[in-house]
Design an enzyme around this catalytic site. Structure first.
Site, mmCIF file in Angstrom:
data_model
loop_
_atom_site.group_PDB
_atom_site.id
_atom_site.type_symbol
_atom_site.label_atom_id
_atom_site.label_comp_id
_atom_site.label_asym_id
_atom_site.label_seq_id
_atom_site.Cartn_x
_atom_site.Cartn_y
_atom_site.Cartn_z
ATOM 1 N N SER A 60 0.835 -1.205 0.000
ATOM 2 C CA SER A 60 0.000 0.000 0.000
ATOM 3 C C SER A 60 0.865 1.248 0.000
ATOM 4 O O SER A 60 2.067 1.184 0.194
ATOM 5 C CB SER A 60 -0.897 -0.003 1.230
ATOM 6 N N LYS A 61 0.208 2.369 -0.185
ATOM 7 C CA LYS A 61 0.994 3.589 -0.357
ATOM 8 C C LYS A 61 1.730 3.995 0.918
ATOM 9 O O LYS A 61 2.711 4.706 0.863
ATOM 10 C CB LYS A 61 0.124 4.714 -0.907
#
Ligand code: GLU
Length: 514
Positions: free
Chosen positions: A266-267
């Site tokens: 994920s970011k």
């Protein structure tokens, strides 16, 4: 194949910076297009105006540019199938929505958000696992299937807010042929009547995506696995619009996983786990938060592409280094795996190191120059090149070569551990002998220095394990580095002698010999 030419599209939504998974999707599309003599198209899917983020489109374009992925058609390149930004194609979609309504494959829905919520609550209470607007529940809702024609007409005429939903058949098997996964079969009862047109007059992703892929003559849809659940709806839309025979082929790419394999990358992971997840640095305009980028972290674009290529694909041989042209040559969707790929930081470093070592000293010097400047160091290009030649084996990233800062500045501090372990009572006299030898060496090359110094040490029974670290400490201030003979040959005789003299004074002040 119903298509004369391979045409693929990369269709990001400008809702934020492009994640490295997105760049991988772009890369695989690009490789597939180039391998097959096709076109790579960039389309911007900006139908969700609530999630629009300023600067995201520019970021996407700059990221592709940095990677060397060139756009044949679409945003930034023009072409015959434009506009390539969905917000500029509104009118086109409307016509197809009307066509779907007329053919009975879509309907108007007038339910308010409260009514939708009520329906979900009601189904939940009745223990329905996934409450949805579908072939069964639509019968109880406010839509053009349940209301009279007159009422529908008057509601539409008075501008009553409404959406358009696809009418998913109740009992039908939807079959998707995926190049990577084979046949995927989904029963229509699992699918809800997705909204295809929103009350704001914009189509949803599903509608716009299918229409554009068709009108832009897209032959292959290559995208992330997260879109696989949407594909049955797309297949239905192709069918309802009468385009079944011209449906593109699908290929859904495996997920990119965290390094430990637990879940999607994920970011937020990147900066927490010590690597970027974005190609370029991104400053979130809303929160002001900055996310690091591969470019700013010193990765070379060719290393980044090589890393990405191998996150999901392999060439079926033991070769691991592929530049963009070699990737094009070797790539096939058949060699893309089904299961998620774990990001491996060590491997990423290894790739970068490889590309760094493969650069000429001149290229490296050009890249090191700005770093030197930041450190207020000025030096001749020729000298910097030679320093790069000596330091490149020890570096993964360009700034790592600053470990050799001592080439540009005389040492004033000395590595404590080396000092403690290697600076002996006899060190001053060992160094005095070496100094004489260096002074008398006419042909000041690494080979000659090495030969003469080694002979001298042997003859006088001086430990090389003391003499060499002492010489390095005095000339460089550090305990390790490239061959010391190479180092002093590059520094030159006068500089080496001056450093020995200055350092002896510093060291004697700093620490009495053991
Ligand atoms: N707009 C979608 C995205 O943001 C594109 C998905 C697709 O390629 O169909 O990823």
């Amino acid at each position: 194949m119903p298509f004369q030419k391979v045409r693929v599209r990369f269709a990001p939504s400008p809702t934020g910076p492009l994640h490295m998974g997105g760049v991988r999707t772009a890369l695989y599309n690009y490789l597939f297009a180039k391998k097959n003599g096709g076109d790579f198209i960039l389309r911007i899917e900006d139908t969700d105006q609530k999630r629009f983020v300023e600067g995201a489109e520019e970021y996407i374009i700059n990221s592709l540019k940095w990677c060397g992925i060139t756009i044949d058609e679409g945003i930034g390149a023009g072409g015959d199938y434009g506009p390539y930004r969905q917000s500029e194609r509104k009118e086109i979609y409307k016509e197809y929505a009307n066509q779907l309504i007329e053919s009975g494959n879509a309907y108007y829905a007038f339910d308010s958000s409260e009514e939708l919520e009520e329906m979900r609550e009601r189904l939940k209470a009745a223990k329905v696992a996934t409450p949805q607007y579908n072939a069964v529940t639509r019968e109880t809702m406010k839509n053009s299937l349940t209301l009279s024609d007159d009422e529908v007409k008057s509601r539409l005429a008075s501008g009553d807010p409404h959406t358009i939903r696809i009418k998913v058949p109740r009992k039908e098997e939807i079959r998707i042929k995926d190049i990577i996964r084979g046949w995927v079969v989904v029963h229509s009862s699992k699918i809800d009547d997705k909204i295809i047109f929103k009350s704001d007059g914009m189509p949803t992703y599903h509608m716009a995506n299918v229409i554009d892929d068709h009108l832009m003559k897209i032959s292959h849809v290559i995208r992330g696995e997260e879109w696989l659940p949407s594909t049955p709806v797309h297949v239905l839309l192709y069918k309802f619009l009468g385009w079944e025979d011209e449906m593109p082929e699908f290929a859904h790419l495996p997920l990119l996983l965290k390094p430990d394999g637990n879940g999607k990358l994920s970011k937020r992971d990147g900066d927490q786990l010590g690597f970027p997840v974005f190609p370029l640095e991104w400053k979130d305009p809303a929160s002001g938060e900055t996310y690091s980028g591969y470019r700013e972290n010193g990765y070379f674009p060719e290393a980044f592409l090589n890393i990405l290529a191998f996150l999901g694909w392999n060439p079926g041989t033991t070769s691991e280094f592929f530049n963009l042209d070699e990737l094009i040559e070797a790539f096939s969707l058949e060699r893309v795996g089904k299961s998620g790929s774990k990001f491996d930081l060590e491997k990423a470093h290894w790739y970068n190191q490889h590309y760094l070592r493969n650069k000429s000293n001149k290229e490296l010097a050009e890249l090191l120059m700005p770093v030197l400047k930041e450190n207020n160091i000025t030096a001749e290009a020729d000298f910097v090149e030679q320093v790069c030649g000596l330091m490149k084996e020890r570096a993964t990233f360009i700034p790592d070569m600053m470990e050799g800062k001592y080439f540009f500045e005389r040492p004033t501090e000395y590595d404590e551990k080396t000092l403690r372990k290697k600076w002996k009572q006899e060190s001053p006299s060992i160094v005095a002998g070496l100094r004489e030898l260096i002074k008398s060496t006419e042909d000041f090359t690494s080979d000659i220095l090495e030969k003469k110094i080694k002979e001298h040490l042997e003859k006088n029974e001086i430990s090389i394990g003391i003499a060499m670290p002492n010489l390095r400490l005095l000339t460089c201030g550090v305990g390790s580095g490239p061959s010391i003979f190479d180092v002093i040959a590059l520094l030159g005789k006068n500089e080496t002698l001056a450093r020995i003299d200055e350092s002896l004074i510093h060291i004697q002040k700093q620490q009495p010999a053991n």
